[in-house]
Design an enzyme around this catalytic site. Sequence first.
Site, PDB file in Angstrom:
ATOM      1  N   LYS A  47      10.853  10.625  -1.265  1.00 50.96           N
ATOM      2  CA  LYS A  47      11.238   9.313  -1.210  1.00 50.96           C
ATOM      3  C   LYS A  47       9.365   9.036  -0.447  1.00 50.96           C
ATOM      4  CE  LYS A  47      11.836   4.991   0.929  1.00 50.96           C
ATOM      5  NZ  LYS A  47      11.922   4.046  -0.019  1.00 50.96           N
ATOM      6  N   MET A  73      14.206  -1.410   1.891  1.00 50.18           N
ATOM      7  CA  MET A  73      15.002  -0.837   2.758  1.00 50.18           C
ATOM      8  C   MET A  73      13.703  -0.398   3.868  1.00 50.18           C
ATOM      9  SD  MET A  73      16.919   0.097   0.555  1.00 50.18           S
ATOM     10  CE  MET A  73      17.558   1.552   1.859  1.00 50.18           C
ATOM     11  N   GLY A  74      12.418  -1.066   3.108  1.00 48.11           N
ATOM     12  CA  GLY A  74      11.408  -0.851   4.599  1.00 48.11           C
ATOM     13  C   GLY A  74      11.244   0.979   4.472  1.00 48.11           C
ATOM     14  N   LEU A  75      11.222   1.118   3.711  1.00 45.04           N
ATOM     15  CA  LEU A  75      10.317   2.756   4.008  1.00 45.04           C
ATOM     16  C   LEU A  75      10.952   3.842   4.476  1.00 45.04           C
ATOM     17  CD1 LEU A  75       6.546   2.376   4.034  1.00 45.04           C
ATOM     18  CD2 LEU A  75       7.693   3.719   2.807  1.00 45.04           C
ATOM     19  N   CYS A 131       4.938  -0.570  -1.849  1.00 45.47           N
ATOM     20  CA  CYS A 131       5.756  -1.142  -1.457  1.00 45.47           C
ATOM     21  C   CYS A 131       5.781  -2.863  -1.291  1.00 45.47           C
ATOM     22  CB  CYS A 131       6.047   0.089  -0.359  1.00 45.47           C
ATOM     23  SG  CYS A 131       7.771  -0.918   0.880  1.00 45.47           S
ATOM     24  N   LYS A 165       0.884   4.454  -7.840  1.00 44.79           N
ATOM     25  CA  LYS A 165       2.226   3.356  -8.621  1.00 44.79           C
ATOM     26  C   LYS A 165       1.786   2.714  -7.655  1.00 44.79           C
ATOM     27  CE  LYS A 165       6.977   2.987  -8.365  1.00 44.79           C
ATOM     28  NZ  LYS A 165       8.111   3.669  -7.892  1.00 44.79           N
TER      29      LYS A 165
END
Length: 313
Positions: A47, A73-75, A131, A165
């Site tokens: 993750k 999810m917010g990391l 993200c 990414k």
Amino acid sequence: MSEVSVSTNISGIELKSCLYNASGPLCTTVEHLNDLGLSHSAAILSKSSTLKEHKGNPSPRYFENELGSINSMGLPNKGYLYYDSLASSLLKYEKPYFVSVSGFSLEENLCIIKKLNENKEVTAIELNLSCPNVPGKPQTGYDFQQVKLVLEEVFKINKKTLGVKLPPYFDLIHFYSMADILNEYPLSFVTCINSIGNGLVIDVETESVVIKPKNGFGGIGGDYIKPTALANVRKFRELLKKEISVIGCGGIKTGMDAFEHILCGADAVQIGTQFMREGINCFERIESELKELMQSKGYKTLNEFKGNIKLIH
Ligand code: RRO
């Protein structure tokens, strides 16, 4: 079928198959990472990690339907030291261990990358520039000047295999501009794509959003995003120098989906939404479907069709 091989390599890192997990689903805890070690996933990818442990956004923060998923999810993660210190215990699986990094600032990223560089048991770093779910924070990948600045600083300190990414791009000028920047640096790979940011899924019966953070807005994955993912893989494969591997991610739930990504030029592919939905067995199933499809077409290796998508003249 034994003579059909789906092995590949990413900038010299050998993978027994071209399929592994996307950073995000089921790769946060030591139990998750051990499960990936035991599975047919060709690598173990963590993750996205931050400097300190982070709880993430309030629930409900993940939802899926037959077409895909939405998440905010917010990391949530255990902090990079957790993923760093686990590396030695994952060696027994004899597969590459990638740590995803998504610090809340450039300084955080540099601090994490510097420390990970000292750990020989971490095979490579996937720096997450995309993200979509931290309230108030834009996606770095859409700020081209910032991407340049980040890579400039990262490669002053990084000696490890490192890739980025990316978020999805939708306009050709953006592909050209981003590829020009990426080609200036010794990147090992580029992963296309993260979820499509800030989508909205609605439940008609309750007339409501389905996740709580950001008033229901979140990153979209699954079938919804496969054509966008394929276009990003295809375009970046065309535009990036050959030393940079392209990893496809987005909408892969069958061997045929993986085949399509590879036909567009992917050197390997990651499974996100379908891994979340099906669990650890998805890797073996998709691998055998891909091998069957290759067998039926007479292909013995990925190189025989990788990037060979035909055009209509
Ligand atoms: O944790 C998340 O909300 C998240 C991350 Br870091 C990411 O890169 N992509 C995504 O869809 N969710």
